[in-house]
Motif scaffolding. Structure first.
Motif, PDB file in Angstrom:
ATOM      1  N   THR A 188       1.138  -1.100   0.059  1.00 25.82           N
ATOM      2  CA  THR A 188       0.141   0.011  -0.033  1.00 25.82           C
ATOM      3  C   THR A 188       0.671   1.246   0.075  1.00 25.82           C
ATOM      4  O   THR A 188       1.765   1.455   0.771  1.00 25.82           O
ATOM      5  CB  THR A 188      -0.952  -0.001   1.446  1.00 25.82           C
ATOM      6  OG1 THR A 188      -1.664  -0.880   1.136  1.00 25.82           O
ATOM      7  CG2 THR A 188      -1.654   1.150   1.218  1.00 25.82           C
ATOM      8  N   ASP A 247       1.543   5.253   0.586  1.00 26.70           N
ATOM      9  CA  ASP A 247       1.175   6.523   1.195  1.00 26.70           C
ATOM     10  C   ASP A 247       0.565   7.284   0.119  1.00 26.70           C
ATOM     11  O   ASP A 247      -0.641   7.792   0.521  1.00 26.70           O
ATOM     12  CB  ASP A 247       2.225   7.159   1.989  1.00 26.70           C
ATOM     13  CG  ASP A 247       2.930   6.201   3.069  1.00 26.70           C
ATOM     14  OD1 ASP A 247       2.232   5.285   3.491  1.00 26.70           O
ATOM     15  OD2 ASP A 247       3.978   6.490   3.384  1.00 26.70           O
ATOM     16  N   SER A 248       1.242   7.448  -1.107  1.00 27.46           N
ATOM     17  CA  SER A 248       0.773   8.437  -2.098  1.00 27.46           C
ATOM     18  C   SER A 248       0.988   8.149  -3.420  1.00 27.46           C
ATOM     19  O   SER A 248       2.160   7.761  -3.163  1.00 27.46           O
ATOM     20  CB  SER A 248       0.616   9.807  -1.753  1.00 27.46           C
ATOM     21  OG  SER A 248       2.059  10.104  -1.834  1.00 27.46           O
ATOM     22  N   LYS A 256      -4.310   8.702  -1.874  1.00 30.51           N
ATOM     23  CA  LYS A 256      -3.643   8.314  -0.423  1.00 30.51           C
ATOM     24  C   LYS A 256      -4.082   6.972  -0.221  1.00 30.51           C
ATOM     25  O   LYS A 256      -5.038   6.272  -0.595  1.00 30.51           O
ATOM     26  CB  LYS A 256      -3.829   9.166   0.791  1.00 30.51           C
ATOM     27  CG  LYS A 256      -3.997  10.437   0.309  1.00 30.51           C
ATOM     28  CD  LYS A 256      -2.709  11.147   0.811  1.00 30.51           C
ATOM     29  CE  LYS A 256      -2.648  12.536   0.454  1.00 30.51           C
ATOM     30  NZ  LYS A 256      -1.466  13.285   0.066  1.00 30.51           N
ATOM     31  N   SER A 257      -2.943   6.183   0.267  1.00 28.52           N
ATOM     32  CA  SER A 257      -3.141   4.727   1.044  1.00 28.52           C
ATOM     33  C   SER A 257      -3.705   3.994  -0.223  1.00 28.52           C
ATOM     34  O   SER A 257      -4.961   3.232   0.014  1.00 28.52           O
ATOM     35  CB  SER A 257      -3.994   4.796   2.390  1.00 28.52           C
ATOM     36  OG  SER A 257      -3.303   5.423   3.081  1.00 28.52           O
ATOM     37  N   THR A 272       5.268  11.643  -4.656  1.00 28.98           N
ATOM     38  CA  THR A 272       4.923  12.867  -4.082  1.00 28.98           C
ATOM     39  C   THR A 272       4.462  13.788  -4.952  1.00 28.98           C
ATOM     40  O   THR A 272       4.776  13.771  -6.313  1.00 28.98           O
ATOM     41  CB  THR A 272       6.051  13.648  -3.303  1.00 28.98           C
ATOM     42  OG1 THR A 272       7.139  13.518  -3.997  1.00 28.98           O
ATOM     43  CG2 THR A 272       6.617  12.498  -2.096  1.00 28.98           C
TER      44      THR A 272
END
Length: 160
Positions: free
Chosen positions: A48, A50-51, A69-70, A93
């Motif tokens: 998974t 984070d972003s 996200k996630s 990011t």
């Protein structure tokens, strides 16, 4: 007054007759399917993120599809013109380094209904990594897109 009632009755009956089924709405996922991309680490385990931020070049420059996200996977629309490939860009990011993946395929058009029109299906999918950072490598999944259930492309990242 007789004529007014007659026109009102004709108008009302015409309104009722025109309220048939909605053939012009494509409700049950009959449109052109999107490519499903999932994420793995270098140990070949699904992860998974984070972003993840995605951009796609549909032939007239990059279009930012935004971030999520996630995420364990992401659905990405491909080109619907007659181009044999779509360029997809991934970032971890918002302003980070960008990986460039070229997705090659052949398309087939299928007539669905008067409301939905024609949908594209994608066959012989294969992907190549053009710029590798932050994506280390790509792994092809199911090599056709018929619906959005199966993963078509795995992005391999450093251990996360």
């Amino acid at each position: 007054m007789k004529y007014f009632k007659f026109f009102f009755l004709i108008g009302f009956l015409s309104f009722l007759a025109s309220c048939g089924g909605d053939d012009d709405i494509c409700e049950s996922g009959e449109g052109t399917p999107r490519m499903k991309v999932s994420f793995k680490n270098i140990d070949n385990k699904e992860v998974t993120l984070d972003s993840i931020y995605v951009a796609v070049d549909y032939g007239s420059g990059k279009v930012q599809l935004g971030g999520s996200k996630s995420s364990t996977s992401r659905l990405i629309p491909l080109r619907v013109d007659d181009s044999p490939y779509t360029d997809v860009y991934f970032r971890l990011t918002k302003d980070g380094k960008e990986s460039h993946v070229k997705v090659n395929y052949t398309t087939k058009s299928i007539y669905v209904s008067p409301g939905c029109g024609v949908k594209k299906t994608y066959e012989n999918l294969n992907s190549e990594l053009i710029i590798p950072n932050p994506v280390l490598s790509v792994e092809n999944g199911q090599n056709f897109i018929e619906n959005e259930d199966k993963t078509n492309l795995y992005l391999i990242f450093q251990s996360l």
